[in-house]
Enzyme design. Sequence first.
Site, short mmCIF file in Angstrom:
data_model
loop_
_atom_site.label_atom_id
_atom_site.label_comp_id
_atom_site.label_asym_id
_atom_site.label_seq_id
_atom_site.Cartn_x
_atom_site.Cartn_y
_atom_site.Cartn_z
N ILE A 93 1.04 -1.16 0.08
CA ILE A 93 -0.05 0.03 -0.29
C ILE A 93 0.98 1.18 -0.15
O ILE A 93 0.51 2.49 0.03
CB ILE A 93 -0.83 -0.05 1.30
N GLY A 94 2.19 1.21 0.00
CA GLY A 94 3.10 2.38 0.00
C GLY A 94 4.62 2.09 0.60
O GLY A 94 4.97 0.72 0.68
N GLY A 95 5.25 3.09 0.53
CA GLY A 95 6.51 2.82 1.01
C GLY A 95 7.06 4.08 1.84
O GLY A 95 6.66 5.06 1.58
N GLY A 120 10.64 5.45 4.45
CA GLY A 120 11.74 5.77 4.26
C GLY A 120 13.00 4.94 4.00
O GLY A 120 13.94 5.10 3.36
N GLY A 132 11.56 1.27 3.70
CA GLY A 132 11.03 -0.09 3.44
C GLY A 132 9.65 0.21 2.98
O GLY A 132 9.00 1.11 2.79
N ALA A 133 9.10 -1.31 2.48
CA ALA A 133 7.64 -1.10 1.97
C ALA A 133 6.70 -1.38 2.98
O ALA A 133 6.87 -1.92 4.21
CB ALA A 133 7.78 -2.49 1.00
N ILE A 134 5.51 -0.90 2.69
CA ILE A 134 4.30 -1.05 3.75
C ILE A 134 3.10 -1.87 3.13
O ILE A 134 2.91 -1.61 2.07
CB ILE A 134 3.78 0.39 4.08
N LYS A 188 5.01 -2.09 8.23
CA LYS A 188 6.38 -1.64 7.56
C LYS A 188 7.48 -2.84 7.52
O LYS A 188 8.07 -2.60 8.58
CB LYS A 188 6.71 -0.34 8.13
N ASP A 241 9.76 15.43 9.59
CA ASP A 241 9.14 14.97 8.10
C ASP A 241 7.84 15.25 8.19
O ASP A 241 7.22 14.45 7.38
CB ASP A 241 9.57 13.41 7.95
#
Length: 1090
Positions: A198-200, A202, A204-206, A219, A308
Site C-alpha cells: 500500500i505504500g513505501g 523512508g 522499506g515497503a508498507i 512496514k 518529516d
Amino acid sequence: MIYTSSDGDWFNPNEIDQDTDCDEELHHLLKFGIIEGKQIESLKTLFFEQTIEDRTKSQYRARHSIFPNEDQPKYSVQFSKYHFDFNLKEGEKCKVGVTLKDKIKINSTGSGKTTFNFCNIPVHSPNIKLTFTPSGGVIKKGQSVEILVEMVVLCTTRVRELIAVDIANSGRHLFTIKIDSKMSQVLDYKELEIGNVIGGGGYGAIYKAKWRGLSVAVKVISELSDGSEFEKELEMHKELLHHPNIVHFVGFCVSPKCLVLEYIEGGSLDKYLHNPNYTFSPQLRLKMANDIAKGMCFLHRNEILHLDLKPQNFLVVSISPEAPVSIKLADFGLATSSSRSFYGPTVEGSFLYMSPEVFTQKKFSRAADVWSYGACLIEILTNKRPYQEYDQLGYLELARVREEGLPPMIPPEIEGDLRKIIEACFHRDHTKRPNFENIEQFLDAMTDSLFNVQSSIDSSSSLISSSPSTINNNGSSSGSSSTSTSPINTNNNNNNNNNNNINNINNNYNSNNSNNNSNNSNLIIQSANNVSSGSLMPSSPGKTTPPLKHSGSFLFSRLQQQQQYQQPAPVLSSHHPSSSSSSSSSSSSSSSSPSPPTTPRKATGVPIPPFSLPSSLLQQYQQNQLDKQLSSSPSNSSLTMSSSTPNQPPTPTQSNLNIVSTSPTSKPIVPLRTFLSSSNDSTCNNNNNNNNNNNNNNNNNNSNETLVKTSRAMTDLTLSDTQKSGAVPSRSVTISGSSFIKPISIENNNVNSNNNNNNNIEATSPEKYNSHRPLPVLPTSNSSNNLNGSIISTSNPSVSSSISQMSQLISKQQQSQQQQQQQQQNTPSRNVIIPNSSTANSSSSNLNITTPTRPKPISSSTSSSSTPQLPIGGNQHSHRPLPIRAASSFEIKNNHLNLSSSPGDLFSSSPSTFEITMMERDTEDLTKLIELRSRTLKCLKVLYYSFLDSIKSFSEIKELKDCIELGQKIRNFKKDVELQCIEHLKLGWETIHDASKKFNTNGKHLQTCPSPHPSNFDGETYNKVVQFRDAAVIVGESALDGLFYLMLQLLPSHNNYRVPILDITVSSTDKIPEKDLIVKIAKIARSLKS
C-alpha cells in the site's frame, strides 16, 4: 483413562486403554517418527486439538504399532508426565520475557543402561527460548534422573511446541507445550497475514495485513538497511502514549524486522488534495490543520521531533467535519528525541517542506517542524504545493532557491489571521517562530467559532420563529433584558482569555518589525457579534480594534457570503462597543428606535453571531425598522451584508464552500534572488505598510531604501579597480632575501648620497674611519660635480609606492652608475666623499678629503674572492693605511652583488639614516607580500581543480550509498568555504556569486554534468541518484564560485606580463591588493587546505 504407578507420580503407558477411534493421519505421523516441513505443522495442528489424555493414548498406540507383541511391551523407561505446563493453570497466560520453569523425571526400568536425548521440533524457534538441563545422558538400571526445563517466551504468541526424547532401543517419545502469552509490543511474525503493498516509507515497503483479525499496516524493513532507522522509529513509538492524532502503534517483529501500525483506511492526505474529485469544505480544511497541530504539540511535549512533516505522512481518518478525528500523524522514520537544538550528520526528508536551517546547516530543532507545518498549511488550504511558482524554472533553479533559504510564496488567496500564522512560521530567525501550543490554542478557538457559526446558520430559522421577541441595539431582549445580556458578557470574558494565548503567536514574530502599524502588532480577533467584520473571536470590552484586511478571515467571509445569498432579508446585527464608529450617535439611535427580534443564544463558550431572519412574517416589520434606523443614525447602521462593497453586485450562490477567496489572482511572480539579502522582517513590514495612507508611503520607500542599503553594506562587496594608496603595514614573512638584496643596495646608495637634510655628521680625519682596504686618492676638480649629478632626489618613500616608480628609479640608478663608471675611467686619482652636516640642499658643497700618502701599487692581474679589484689611474698619490676593521656580512653581500657600482660607494662608511632603514623595511615587506600572494593563489588553484575532480567523480558512482556520501562531502566543503568567507571577509554568498559570474564568461565551471552509468542501478534507484547528483552539482558550482572569487582578489600585478587564471587573462596594470585582504585570503586558503 490414565493410570499411575504405585509411587503416585508416574504414568504407565502399558496400562492405558487403546482407542481404535484415533485419527489415522495422526497415527501415521506419529508412527513415521522423524518428520519435517509441512508435516510438522500438520502434526501440531492435529495433536494439540486433543486433550492431554488423548495425546498420551495416541502416542501409546503409535509405539505399540512400531513394537508389536502379543504381550504388553515392557519399556525400558518411564516418564513422570508428557506435557509441560510450567505450573500454570489451564487457560492462564504467561508473561513475555519471563523465564518459566518445569521438571520431569525419567526412570530406567530396563535390564541395562538407557541413553536419552532431548530435542525441540523444530530445533530453532524465533518465538521461544527452550533449554533442558541435562539435555542428554545415560541412566543406569533402576535409577532415575530429573530434567530441568526452562522456557522464555520472546514475543506475543501462542506457543505450540513438540519436544522429542529419543530413547535407545525404545524409539521417540513426544512431549507437548501449549501456552498463550500475554499482550506485548513484540509480535510473532507468523501471526501476520501479509497482503498487498500500500505504500513505501523512508527505508522499506508498507503492506496491508491482518493480525488476529485486526487490520494493520506492516512496514517491513529492507535487508539492505543497517537497521538504525528501524531502531530509532521503534524507540519513538515506545516512548509515545496513545493520542487520537497519532497513528496507534500495535507492535513490532524481531525477525524479520518490521513495524506493525494501525491501518488507516483513508490513506495519505496527498492523494485528496491534488484530486479534483474531492472538494473539502472550509471547516474540514481548518479541522485538518488543527488535528496536525494537536499531534505535533503532543510530540513536542514528549521531547520528540518529527522532522518529516508533509501531506504524505498525514493519514485521513475521516472527511466528515463532524468526525472527532480527521488526521493522524505517521512515519516517524526521521523523528528523534531531543529537548534542544542540535546539529546532525546528515540531512534527509522531503525537499519542499524542509526548513532552511535543516537544509543548509543540518540544525534540527522544534522550529524546524514549525517551518514545515507552515509549508503544509499552504498546501492544505489552497491545494498548491510549496514553491509551485518555480515549476516553470526547473529543478535546478528550485534547488538553488532552497540553498539560498528563500521561503515559499504565500498564495494571495490566504488572507487574514491564517496568513499571519504562516508568515510567522516562515520567520527567518528560527527562535522567533511560534510554538505548536500557541498554534493549537489559536486554531481551537477558530475552529470552535467556525463550527458554531455554521450550526447557527442551519438552526437560526427554527430558533427565531419559535421565540418572536424583540431586541434592542445592545443585543438584549425587550422582555427580559437582564437575562439575555449576561450570556454575552460571560462569553466575552471567557474568550478574552483565549485572546491572550492567541496573541503569543505573533509576539515573537512582530518583535523585530519596527515599521508595523499598531493595529497589526498582534493577531487581531474581533468580536463574533460583529458580523460585518468577519471576525471569529470577541474582543475585549472597551478596547477598539480596527477590522482586519479582507474581513479578518477568508474562512468567515465565505460563510458570510453564503448566509447573505441563502437568506436575502437584511437584518441589523448586534453591536459591540469596540466596533461602533461613533458612540454618541449610537446611544441616541438606541434610545429612539424600537428593537427588532433577536436570535436566541446557546450556552457555549463562544457566542453565536446573529444571522438574518428567514421568517416571511417578520420581513415587513424588519424593513420598517431598518428605514427608521437609517433615517435616524446612518453612521450606526450595520448590515450583515456589509462584507461586500456597496457598488459590487453579489456573486451567485455556491453549493460548495471554497477555502480560498474568489477574487481573481494574477499569475504568481517568481521572487527576485536579491530577496536573500533582506529578511522576513522587511517583507512583513512591506505587507503591513501597504494598507497605510499616502503619507506613510514615502516613509515606506525611505525605509525600504535604508534596509536595502544596510543589507548591501553588510553582505555585498564590490570589485573596485582603484586601490588605496596607504602604506601597507609591516608584517613578518619568512622568505629568501636573495631576490631583493640588489634593489635595497641600490636604494641605499641613492639615499646615502641625498640624505643631507636629516643627517648631521661632522667631517673627521681619516684616522677615525675604519676600513678593510686602504683609502683611495681623492680625484681632482670635477669629481664632486659628477657625483652630485648622479645623486637622485627622492621623496620620502612609503610601502604603497607603485611598481612603475620603482622601475623608473632602477633605470635612473643604472644610468647614474654607467656615468660614474665612465668618469672613473677618465679620472687619474681616487677620492673619498664625506657628506657635510651643514649642507641643506643639493647645491651645498661637499667636504673633500685627499690623502697625501702614496698607496701601494696593486697589480691588475691579481684577484680576490672576498674583495673586488680597484682600478688605479696613472696619477699615483701616496697614502698611509688606516686601522683595519671587520666587514659585516651585509656589506660583503652588497659588495658581491654590486660589482657594477662605483668604488667610492664600496668604501663609503657613512652611517645609515632613518630614511634608509624605512626604505629597506618597506621594500622587504612588499616583496614578502608578493610572495605570500603567489603562494596563496597557487594553493587556491590546487583546491579548485581537486574539488572539480571530486564533482566529476559522480560518473564513477555504482551504489546509491556512495552517491549520498559524495554529495554530503561536496555540501560540507561548500559550507566550509561559505563560513570562512563570512568569518574573514564579511561577505554574503550572493555577493560572491554575482562577482564570480561577472568575470567568468563561461557561466559554469562544469561544461558537462557527470552521470553514472544506468546499468549499475535499477530504474527507481537511478532516478534518485540523478536527483542527488543534480543537487550536488548545484552546490558544487556554488563552492567553485567561492574559490574563483578568492582567486580574483589575488590578481598578480607585480610582473609586467599577463598571467592566465582559469582561462581568464589578467592585465598587469592591476594594482596589488591591500595587505589585509591578502592575509585574510591566505588564512582562508590554509583553513580549507587543512
